[in-house]
Design an enzyme around this catalytic site. Structure first.
Site, PDB file in Angstrom:
ATOM      1  N   ARG A  62      -7.478   4.918 -29.054  1.00  0.00           N
ATOM      2  CA  ARG A  62      -6.336   4.361 -28.301  1.00  0.00           C
ATOM      3  C   ARG A  62      -5.532   3.536 -29.287  1.00  0.00           C
ATOM      4  NH1 ARG A  62      -6.011   1.419 -22.475  1.00  0.00           N
ATOM      5  NH2 ARG A  62      -6.048   3.631 -21.937  1.00  0.00           N
TER       6      ARG A  62
ATOM      7  N   HIS B 219      -0.519   9.915 -22.612  1.00  0.00           N
ATOM      8  CA  HIS B 219      -1.830   9.517 -22.063  1.00  0.00           C
ATOM      9  C   HIS B 219      -2.437  10.737 -21.357  1.00  0.00           C
ATOM     10  CE1 HIS B 219      -5.008   7.057 -20.807  1.00  0.00           C
ATOM     11  NE2 HIS B 219      -4.421   6.255 -19.936  1.00  0.00           N
TER      12      HIS B 219
ATOM     13  N   GLN C 271      -5.437  10.583 -18.753  1.00  0.00           N
ATOM     14  CA  GLN C 271      -5.028  10.046 -17.454  1.00  0.00           C
ATOM     15  C   GLN C 271      -4.404  11.122 -16.577  1.00  0.00           C
ATOM     16  OE1 GLN C 271      -5.183   6.669 -16.225  1.00  0.00           O
ATOM     17  NE2 GLN C 271      -4.753   7.843 -14.378  1.00  0.00           N
TER      18      GLN C 271
ATOM     19  N   ASP D 269       4.138   3.391 -12.571  1.00  0.00           N
ATOM     20  CA  ASP D 269       3.301   2.683 -13.542  1.00  0.00           C
ATOM     21  C   ASP D 269       3.932   1.318 -13.796  1.00  0.00           C
ATOM     22  OD1 ASP D 269       1.376   2.122 -15.479  1.00  0.00           O
ATOM     23  OD2 ASP D 269       2.266   3.398 -17.023  1.00  0.00           O
TER      24      ASP D 269
ATOM     25  N   CYS E  93      -1.752   4.883 -12.362  1.00  0.00           N
ATOM     26  CA  CYS E  93      -2.889   4.993 -13.293  1.00  0.00           C
ATOM     27  C   CYS E  93      -3.685   3.706 -13.399  1.00  0.00           C
ATOM     28  CB  CYS E  93      -2.388   5.432 -14.671  1.00  0.00           C
ATOM     29  SG  CYS E  93      -1.324   4.207 -15.485  1.00  0.00           S
TER      30      CYS E  93
ATOM     31  N   ARG F 238     -11.074   9.679 -13.656  1.00  0.00           N
ATOM     32  CA  ARG F 238     -11.026   9.598 -15.123  1.00  0.00           C
ATOM     33  C   ARG F 238     -12.374  10.024 -15.700  1.00  0.00           C
ATOM     34  NH1 ARG F 238      -7.540   6.247 -17.751  1.00  0.00           N
ATOM     35  NH2 ARG F 238      -8.355   7.341 -19.566  1.00  0.00           N
TER      36      ARG F 238
END
Ligand code: CP
Ligand code: NVA
Length: 324
Positions: free
Chosen positions: A122, A149, A152, A240, A281, A309
């Protein structure tokens, strides 16, 4: 090293199988990942979370996770994912590594490849992820960059299909910042054949190159500055945070002013189909990008999405090791 030495022990391919960007991976493979995630979730129902799946397909495999940004879901779900597949994980914050003191990403890639079977990163700059993958002898997984991402979004699409059925022909509305998560939905629209309506301020549109690539592939994507228009008749509304981990605190007030009209509230949900779902998310800021009444309301699937996830990442790991 000759070509034969480079052959990956698990996949038989020349070089490892990296999971980096949805628009660079074969659509059929991504479809298999989502299907396998659902099948494995179903197959282990009733087992304690720490128990391995009956086939323990990744026994003996170790995943290293390197974090340059904070994480709750990605860190925990990947750790449990590899455990349930029979393997083990180690979590490293880059500040604690020599990476934080200037050791190159290329050298880090070569060193970690000698110890572990896969690496998840990440980071901020997507170039770092590419550099890691270019220099690693083991699969590298994108655990979020400023650009995308993908782990996700596969969990999100899995969740959508669990609750609402096939994605093909469905309409998903994104409202808010056209950030890394939005850009990955754009990539996914081209792969999975759903309609994507993005509503965002002109200055916060999703990555133009990603958008162009998706549209060239025939994706049905519209971008508008009108949240109500994007939400009309949607099967799902997704949003988000207004401030991502790569955004400085200095832009907070301006972002709030710009994005306030894109908040998901009950009125916006009412523009979508009556049985539409709400996704996020997480982490979320209640009463900013979405009201608490929506987040905790009957149409919200945010905690299924978070749980998925784990299941999606198990399938991603299996794919990386040529076991899907
Ligand atoms: N959604 C997500 O990636 O959460 P974390 O930042 O907690 O990993
Ligand atoms: N857009 C958010 C996603 C967090 C999971 C960020 O990058 O901070």
């Amino acid at each position: 090293m000759n070509a034969l030495d480079m052959r990956n022990a698990d996949t038989g391919l020349i070089g490892p199988r990296h999971f980096l960007e949805l628009d660079e991976l074969p659509a059929a493979d991504l479809r298999r990942i989502v299907d396998a995630a659902r099948a494995r979730k179903e197959a282990r129902k009733g087992l304690p979370k720490g128990a391995a799946d009956a086939d323990a397909p990744l026994a003996g495999h170790t995943l290293a996770m390197v974090f340059e940004k904070p994480s709750t879901r990605t860190r925990t779900s990947f750790d449990m994912a590899i455990r349930q597949l029979g393997g083990s994980a180690m979590v490293m914050n880059s500040a604690d590594l020599q990476l934080g003191r200037g050791e190159t990403i290329a050298d880090t890639a070569r060193v970690l490849s000698g110890y572990v079977d896969a690496i998840m990163l990440r980071t901020f700059d997507p170039q770092k992820l590419t550099e890691l993958a270019d220099n690693a002898d083991v699969p590298v997984i994108n655990g979020l960059t400023d650009r995308s991402h993908p782990c996700q979004i596969l969990a999100d699409l899995m969740t959508f299909e669990e609750v609402k059925g096939p994605l093909k022909g469905a309409k998903i509305a994104w409202t808010g910042d056209g950030n890394n998560v939005a850009a990955t939905f754009v990539q996914a629209a081209a792969v999975f054949g759903f309609e994507l309506a993005v509503a965002c301020p002109d200055s916060l549109r999703p990555n133009a190159e990603i958008l162009r690539r998706a549209q060239q592939r025939g994706a049905k994507i519209t971008v508008t500055s009108d949240a109500s228009k994007a939400a009309a008749g949607a099967d799902c509304i997704v949003t988000d945070t207004w401030l991502s981990m790569n955004d400085t605190d200095g832009v907070r007030q301006a972002r709030h002013n710009l994005l306030r009209p894109y908040q998901v509230d009950d009125a916006l949900m009412a523009r979508a189909k009556p049985d539409a779902i709400f996704m996020h998310c997480l982490p979320a800021h209640r009463e900013e990008e979405a009201t608490a009444s929506v987040m905790d309301g009957p149409q919200s699937v945010i905690f299924d999405e978070a749980e998925n996830r784990l299941h999606a990442q198990k399938a991603i790991l299996l794919w990386c090791f040529g076991k899907l």
